[in-house]
Design a protein around this motif. Sequence first.
Motif, PDB file in Angstrom:
ATOM      1  N   HIS A 218      -0.431 -12.564   9.690  1.00 12.96           N
ATOM      2  CA  HIS A 218       0.102 -11.368  10.339  1.00 12.96           C
ATOM      3  C   HIS A 218      -0.418 -11.251  11.762  1.00 12.96           C
ATOM      4  O   HIS A 218      -1.539 -11.683  12.078  1.00 12.96           O
ATOM      5  N   SER A 220      -1.637  -8.942  13.404  1.00 15.67           N
ATOM      6  CA  SER A 220      -2.898  -8.209  13.591  1.00 15.67           C
ATOM      7  C   SER A 220      -4.110  -9.118  13.446  1.00 15.67           C
ATOM      8  O   SER A 220      -5.214  -8.763  13.884  1.00 15.67           O
ATOM      9  N   ALA A 370      -5.391  -8.120   1.791  1.00 18.37           N
ATOM     10  CA  ALA A 370      -4.443  -8.959   2.523  1.00 18.37           C
ATOM     11  C   ALA A 370      -4.124 -10.261   1.800  1.00 18.37           C
ATOM     12  O   ALA A 370      -3.287 -11.036   2.265  1.00 18.37           O
ATOM     13  N   THR A 391       1.645  -9.099  -0.295  1.00 19.47           N
ATOM     14  CA  THR A 391       0.205  -8.992  -0.478  1.00 19.47           C
ATOM     15  C   THR A 391      -0.129  -8.069  -1.636  1.00 19.47           C
ATOM     16  O   THR A 391       0.709  -7.289  -2.098  1.00 19.47           O
ATOM     17  N   ALA A 393      -2.256  -5.557  -1.534  1.00 22.11           N
ATOM     18  CA  ALA A 393      -2.213  -4.180  -1.033  1.00 22.11           C
ATOM     19  C   ALA A 393      -0.777  -3.683  -0.943  1.00 22.11           C
ATOM     20  O   ALA A 393      -0.482  -2.524  -1.272  1.00 22.11           O
ATOM     21  N   ILE A 403       0.321   5.697   0.458  1.00 22.12           N
ATOM     22  CA  ILE A 403      -0.847   4.938   0.903  1.00 22.12           C
ATOM     23  C   ILE A 403      -2.052   5.519   0.178  1.00 22.12           C
ATOM     24  O   ILE A 403      -2.482   6.646   0.464  1.00 22.12           O
ATOM     25  N   ARG A 422     -10.586   1.107   2.551  1.00 24.66           N
ATOM     26  CA  ARG A 422      -9.386   1.371   3.338  1.00 24.66           C
ATOM     27  C   ARG A 422      -9.775   1.557   4.797  1.00 24.66           C
ATOM     28  O   ARG A 422     -10.754   2.239   5.105  1.00 24.66           O
ATOM     29  N   ASN A 425      -4.581   2.994   7.841  1.00 27.24           N
ATOM     30  CA  ASN A 425      -3.527   3.001   6.825  1.00 27.24           C
ATOM     31  C   ASN A 425      -3.487   1.701   6.021  1.00 27.24           C
ATOM     32  O   ASN A 425      -2.555   1.486   5.248  1.00 27.24           O
ATOM     33  N   ARG A 426      -4.483   0.846   6.205  1.00 26.80           N
ATOM     34  CA  ARG A 426      -4.520  -0.444   5.524  1.00 26.80           C
ATOM     35  C   ARG A 426      -5.482  -0.410   4.345  1.00 26.80           C
ATOM     36  O   ARG A 426      -6.635   0.007   4.493  1.00 26.80           O
ATOM     37  N   THR A 428      -7.780  -2.463   2.325  1.00 23.26           N
ATOM     38  CA  THR A 428      -8.435  -3.736   2.628  1.00 23.26           C
ATOM     39  C   THR A 428      -9.142  -4.372   1.441  1.00 23.26           C
ATOM     40  O   THR A 428      -9.464  -5.560   1.486  1.00 23.26           O
TER      41      THR A 428
END
Length: 435
Positions: A218, A220, A370, A391, A393, A403, A422, A425-426, A428
């Motif tokens: 990704h 990011s 991820a 993924t 998540a 979320i 977290r 908003n991810r 992890t």
Amino acid sequence: MDPTSSTIDGAFWITSGAILFLLVLSGFFSGSETALTASSRGKLRAQADKGSRGAQKALDITDDNERLIGSVLLGNNLVNILAASLATALFTRMFGESGVALATLVMTLLVLIFAEVLPKTYAITNAEKAAAAVAPAISVIVTVFAPVVAAVRLLVRGVLRLFGVRIDPDSHILAVREEIAGALQLGHSEGVVEKEDRDRILGALDLGERTVEEIMLHRSNIEMIDAEDEPEAILQQCLESPHTRLPVYRGEHENIIGVVHAKDLFRAMYAQVGGSGGDTDRLRNFDITKVANAPYFVPETTTLDDQMREFLRMRSHFALVVDEYGSLRGLITLEDILEEIVGEITDEFDTDAESEVIRTEDGQYLVDGAMTIRDLNRAMDWNLPDEEANTVAGLVIHEAQMIPTVGQVFAFHGFRFEVTKREGNRVTELKIRPL
């Protein structure tokens, strides 16, 4: 006087011989049907390549299974009905009206044992050998019965169409992958095929079904070089980076202007300063854009099989992935595609990398959010679905329709998911265990 003595004459022996012959034919048709439908086309192909004419003939006639089955069933039903009719006439002549029931009982036993179970048992245990042996004769029968079978086929398809059923002539071709995958799964469950071998073959089969979007890194997580940075900073970044190729951007990360190879960069900087005894002050005038290669962009919907062919054709290992609007989505390398087949590939820069799946003391598994579902399934031999998310998540977010926050627990697809970390908003990190 014995009432049957006058009936045992020449006609009796002729009729009995005819019934016996028809039973043999019935057994031949039954066994042929089983052998030709149960035989492996792969094994027949191997025999045909070695010069077996019977195996080649078996391959030819099984190309159209509908016509083959129609011809064999037509022949089988003809001889069975004729044998039953002759037996009924013979037993009626000998025993009167009770001969009908007796003929039914006797013929049922004879057909079941000698015309069905016995030949089919042999055929299914020696499928390829039997198929190669009967193929020449069955080929003649298929040709002779072709007009009748064609008419029956049209009638059958017409009836099926009334019920909304469509016959796909290429369905057996499309089912080859599923057949191989099923055989591998069965072999693994029986302990014949190792998990690593199964994963490698299934990974190769899946290349045409999966897209670069599913395995790309990704955006990011992409390490990039800012073209406006000082040459010394760029050199330091490349020396510390574990990657050989790095994208170069100007202004914003979406504006990729090139991809620099570490070797090209070092050679160019070495030449810029004038060699080992040169002046390092001359490095200030170094322009990285003159070293960078043109970026190679691919759409996110490209299949892995097509992308691997493109990498090989272009002699390239690195591509940037964009969506339908041209926005950067991520990057993919040839190594990423190869890892879908052979599993994780590590080098001297990856030896200290932590495992993405860690077993905790309470029997749960700590998983990076991820991590792709496919990698998790391969690592743990699980069957989490990956149709809606790539993924772990993403799967939790899709199923929860929100979320989640740290500490929330969900249960779906036979597993328990607990969010443990977290960032923004991810999601992890998660704890997972089978229910």
